[in-house]
Design a protein around this motif. Structure first.
Motif, short mmCIF file in Angstrom:
data_model
loop_
_atom_site.label_atom_id
_atom_site.label_comp_id
_atom_site.label_asym_id
_atom_site.label_seq_id
_atom_site.Cartn_x
_atom_site.Cartn_y
_atom_site.Cartn_z
N ARG A 24 0.80 -1.22 0.00
CA ARG A 24 0.00 0.00 0.00
C ARG A 24 0.83 1.27 0.00
NH1 ARG A 24 -4.27 -2.22 4.36
NH2 ARG A 24 -5.42 -3.57 2.94
N THR A 25 2.14 1.14 0.10
CA THR A 25 3.03 2.28 0.02
C THR A 25 4.01 2.03 -1.12
OG1 THR A 25 4.54 1.31 1.64
CG2 THR A 25 2.85 2.80 2.50
N PRO A 26 4.56 3.10 -1.70
CA PRO A 26 5.52 2.90 -2.79
C PRO A 26 6.71 2.05 -2.35
CG PRO A 26 4.87 5.21 -2.62
CD PRO A 26 4.32 4.51 -1.41
N VAL A 27 7.24 1.26 -3.28
CA VAL A 27 8.39 0.42 -3.00
C VAL A 27 9.54 0.91 -3.88
CG1 VAL A 27 9.33 -1.93 -3.14
CG2 VAL A 27 6.95 -1.57 -2.42
N GLU A 28 10.63 1.27 -3.23
CA GLU A 28 11.82 1.70 -3.95
C GLU A 28 12.64 0.47 -4.33
OE1 GLU A 28 12.38 4.82 -4.86
OE2 GLU A 28 10.59 5.51 -3.79
N VAL A 29 12.97 0.36 -5.61
CA VAL A 29 13.81 -0.72 -6.11
C VAL A 29 14.95 -0.08 -6.89
CG1 VAL A 29 11.93 -2.40 -6.22
CG2 VAL A 29 12.41 -0.97 -8.21
N PRO A 30 16.05 -0.80 -7.08
CA PRO A 30 17.10 -0.22 -7.90
C PRO A 30 16.54 0.11 -9.29
CG PRO A 30 17.87 -2.21 -6.80
CD PRO A 30 16.39 -2.12 -6.57
N GLY A 31 16.59 1.35 -9.65
CA GLY A 31 16.07 1.73 -10.96
C GLY A 31 14.75 2.47 -10.93
N GLY A 32 14.10 2.59 -9.76
CA GLY A 32 12.83 3.33 -9.75
C GLY A 32 11.93 3.01 -8.58
N THR A 33 10.68 3.39 -8.74
CA THR A 33 9.67 3.25 -7.69
C THR A 33 8.46 2.50 -8.24
OG1 THR A 33 10.34 5.35 -6.74
CG2 THR A 33 8.19 4.51 -6.08
N ILE A 34 7.99 1.51 -7.50
CA ILE A 34 6.75 0.80 -7.84
C ILE A 34 5.62 1.49 -7.07
CG2 ILE A 34 5.50 -1.38 -7.79
CD1 ILE A 34 8.29 -2.76 -7.71
N PRO A 35 4.61 2.00 -7.77
CA PRO A 35 3.50 2.67 -7.07
C PRO A 35 2.71 1.70 -6.20
CG PRO A 35 3.52 3.25 -9.40
CD PRO A 35 4.49 2.12 -9.22
N PRO A 36 1.98 2.22 -5.20
CA PRO A 36 1.20 1.36 -4.31
C PRO A 36 0.06 0.66 -5.03
CG PRO A 36 0.89 3.68 -3.75
CD PRO A 36 1.89 3.62 -4.85
N HIS A 37 -0.29 -0.53 -4.53
CA HIS A 37 -1.42 -1.31 -5.04
C HIS A 37 -1.84 -2.28 -3.96
CE1 HIS A 37 1.37 -4.68 -5.85
NE2 HIS A 37 2.20 -3.72 -6.21
N ASP A 38 -3.03 -2.80 -4.05
CA ASP A 38 -3.54 -3.79 -3.12
C ASP A 38 -4.85 -4.32 -3.67
OD1 ASP A 38 -3.05 -5.28 -0.75
OD2 ASP A 38 -4.56 -4.13 0.32
N GLY A 39 -5.39 -5.36 -3.09
CA GLY A 39 -6.65 -5.91 -3.55
C GLY A 39 -7.36 -6.66 -2.44
N GLN A 40 -8.66 -6.76 -2.59
CA GLN A 40 -9.49 -7.48 -1.62
C GLN A 40 -10.40 -8.45 -2.36
OE1 GLN A 40 -9.38 -7.19 1.77
NE2 GLN A 40 -7.65 -5.82 1.48
N GLY A 41 -10.78 -9.49 -1.68
CA GLY A 41 -11.75 -10.43 -2.23
C GLY A 41 -11.13 -11.46 -3.15
N PRO A 42 -11.89 -12.53 -3.40
CA PRO A 42 -11.39 -13.59 -4.28
C PRO A 42 -11.37 -13.15 -5.74
CG PRO A 42 -13.61 -14.09 -3.50
CD PRO A 42 -13.19 -12.83 -2.82
N LEU A 43 -10.25 -13.40 -6.38
CA LEU A 43 -10.06 -13.07 -7.80
C LEU A 43 -10.05 -14.36 -8.61
CD1 LEU A 43 -7.23 -10.41 -7.35
CD2 LEU A 43 -9.68 -10.02 -7.62
N HIS A 44 -10.00 -14.20 -9.93
CA HIS A 44 -9.97 -15.34 -10.84
C HIS A 44 -8.81 -15.18 -11.80
CE1 HIS A 44 -10.87 -16.81 -14.96
NE2 HIS A 44 -11.14 -17.92 -14.31
N TYR A 45 -8.17 -16.28 -12.12
CA TYR A 45 -7.16 -16.32 -13.18
C TYR A 45 -7.13 -17.74 -13.72
CZ TYR A 45 -4.00 -18.64 -9.97
OH TYR A 45 -3.45 -19.54 -9.11
N ALA A 46 -6.58 -17.88 -14.93
CA ALA A 46 -6.49 -19.19 -15.57
C ALA A 46 -5.05 -19.50 -15.94
CB ALA A 46 -7.36 -19.24 -16.82
N LEU A 47 -4.68 -20.75 -15.78
CA LEU A 47 -3.39 -21.26 -16.21
C LEU A 47 -3.62 -22.21 -17.38
CD1 LEU A 47 -1.90 -22.06 -12.69
CD2 LEU A 47 -1.27 -20.14 -14.17
N ALA A 48 -2.80 -22.07 -18.41
CA ALA A 48 -2.92 -22.92 -19.58
C ALA A 48 -2.27 -24.27 -19.30
CB ALA A 48 -2.23 -22.25 -20.78
#
Length: 147
Positions: free
Chosen positions: A69-93
């Motif tokens: 939920r807070t920015p993450v500093e990595v070598p080369g830049g910043t990853i903006p905050p993100h998060d999620g709630q609830g069950p999600l769906h994805y598929a694997l081939a």
């Protein structure tokens, strides 16, 4: 750019979906499932996240819920905050020839299959849950026109 903005011309090409991210409550429990049941191998991991090779040019990311939920500093830049709630769906081939093996593997692992769909173009989808209640789909070719 506002969502209602009109872009002139065609969008540049996309090469595919590179990463899919899921948010988990217990990283050790999630890793036990993804590594033990699905057989995925971590590329990189720490207490905040784990990245798995999920096939050619495809990475499945697990994030500890609330840890991004807070920015993450990595070598080369910043990853903006993100998060999620609830069950999600994805598929694997999966290959069509592996369908029955996956059914048996899930049964032996004590993972109940919640649904199965035999698609009109010949593909088959199996649906089950991970420990965080995300809906996982294993799909054989024939599900979509491009797969």
């Amino acid at each position: 750019m506002p969502a209602e903005a009109v872009v002139d011309g065609a969008a540049p090409p996309l090469s595919g979906v590179l990463e899919t991210g899921l948010y988990v409550d217990d990283m050790a429990r999630a890793r036990a499932f993804y590594e033990g049941v699905l057989g995925l191998k971590p590329i990189v991991a720490d207490e905040r996240f784990c990245a798995y090779n999920a096939g050619p040019a495809s990475v499945l990311l697990l994030f500890k819920r609330g840890y991004t939920r807070t920015p993450v500093e990595v070598p080369g830049g910043t990853i903006p905050p993100h998060d999620g709630q609830g069950p999600l769906h994805y598929a694997l081939a999966i290959p069509g020839t592996a369908l029955e093996a996956w059914i048996g593997h899930l049964e032996r692992a004590g993972v109940p299959v919640e649904g199965r769909v035999d698609w009109k173009n010949g593909g088959v989808s199996l649906y089950f849950r991970d420990p965080d209640r995300h809906l996982v789909e294993l799909a054989t070719p024939g599900l979509w026109p491009n797969y």
